[in-house]
Write a protein that holds these residues in place. Sequence first.
Motif, short mmCIF file in Angstrom:
data_model
loop_
_atom_site.label_atom_id
_atom_site.label_comp_id
_atom_site.label_asym_id
_atom_site.label_seq_id
_atom_site.Cartn_x
_atom_site.Cartn_y
_atom_site.Cartn_z
N SER A 86 5.93 -126.21 49.34
CA SER A 86 4.66 -126.27 48.64
C SER A 86 4.76 -125.34 47.18
CB SER A 86 3.73 -126.14 49.54
OG SER A 86 3.68 -126.65 50.56
N GLU A 89 6.84 -127.30 44.60
CA GLU A 89 5.93 -128.31 43.79
C GLU A 89 4.82 -127.66 43.07
OE1 GLU A 89 6.20 -131.68 44.10
OE2 GLU A 89 8.03 -130.92 44.99
N TRP A 90 3.96 -126.61 43.31
CA TRP A 90 2.91 -125.92 42.56
C TRP A 90 3.81 -125.71 41.50
CZ3 TRP A 90 3.32 -121.26 40.36
CH2 TRP A 90 2.39 -120.67 39.76
N LYS A 92 6.24 -126.86 39.99
CA LYS A 92 6.84 -128.20 39.07
C LYS A 92 5.49 -128.86 38.46
CE LYS A 92 10.68 -129.63 42.13
NZ LYS A 92 11.16 -130.70 42.80
N THR A 93 4.22 -128.66 38.83
CA THR A 93 3.07 -129.05 38.46
C THR A 93 3.00 -128.60 36.89
OG1 THR A 93 2.05 -129.31 40.49
CG2 THR A 93 0.50 -129.24 38.51
N GLY A 94 2.86 -129.41 36.01
CA GLY A 94 2.61 -128.91 34.65
C GLY A 94 3.69 -128.67 33.96
N ASN A 95 5.21 -128.77 34.43
CA ASN A 95 6.15 -128.33 33.85
C ASN A 95 6.99 -129.46 33.74
OD1 ASN A 95 5.88 -125.31 33.22
ND2 ASN A 95 5.62 -125.18 35.25
N GLU A 96 7.86 -129.55 32.58
CA GLU A 96 8.79 -130.69 32.54
C GLU A 96 10.12 -130.14 32.96
OE1 GLU A 96 8.21 -133.65 31.44
OE2 GLU A 96 6.29 -133.17 31.68
N ARG A 140 11.86 -132.87 35.10
CA ARG A 140 11.20 -133.95 35.50
C ARG A 140 11.74 -135.30 35.10
NH1 ARG A 140 6.74 -133.94 37.56
NH2 ARG A 140 6.02 -131.89 36.69
#
Length: 141
Positions: A86, A89-90, A92-96, A140
Motif C-alpha cells: 500500500s 502504491e501510494w 507510485k501515484t502521480g510519479n512516472e 510506469r
Amino acid sequence: MLRTMRTDDLDYVVKIWLESNIQAHSFIESDYWKENKEEVRKMLPHSLIQVAEIDGHIVGFIGMNETRIEGLFVSSDFQSRGIGHSLIEWAKTGNEELTLSVYQKNQRALQFYLKEGFVIGERLMDQKTGEIELLMQWKRM
C-alpha cells in the motif's frame, strides 16, 4: 489507513525506523543504527512521510524525497499484511518513476521490491557500512 506524518508522530516513526533497521540488517552492527537515530530524527521532518495506521497506531511508513524512496519500514508485527504494498502504491501515484537503494544482503526487501516492479540498476559500495547497495528503479509502463 495512510496519511501524512504529523509532528507528534515522530517518536513512533523513529522507533519503527530503528527496530526495522536492526531486524532487517543483521549484517550491520546495531550500534550503527543507534548512532544514526538522532540524525534521522532531524531529517525526517524535511521529507514527505506517509504513515500507515491501524486502529490509531502507526505500523509503518515511507519516506520520499521527490521521486526517491528514502526508506520503507513496517513494524515486524505487521509485515506480510500488504502494508508495504500500500505504501509503494501510494508512492507510485502521480510519479512516472521512482528510485531507491537496498542492501544486497537484505534479500527480503530486495525480493519485495522486485515483486513491486523495481529493477536493479547500479551496484554501489556504501562507504559507511562497507556493504553493497543496489540502486533500483521503477518506471510506469
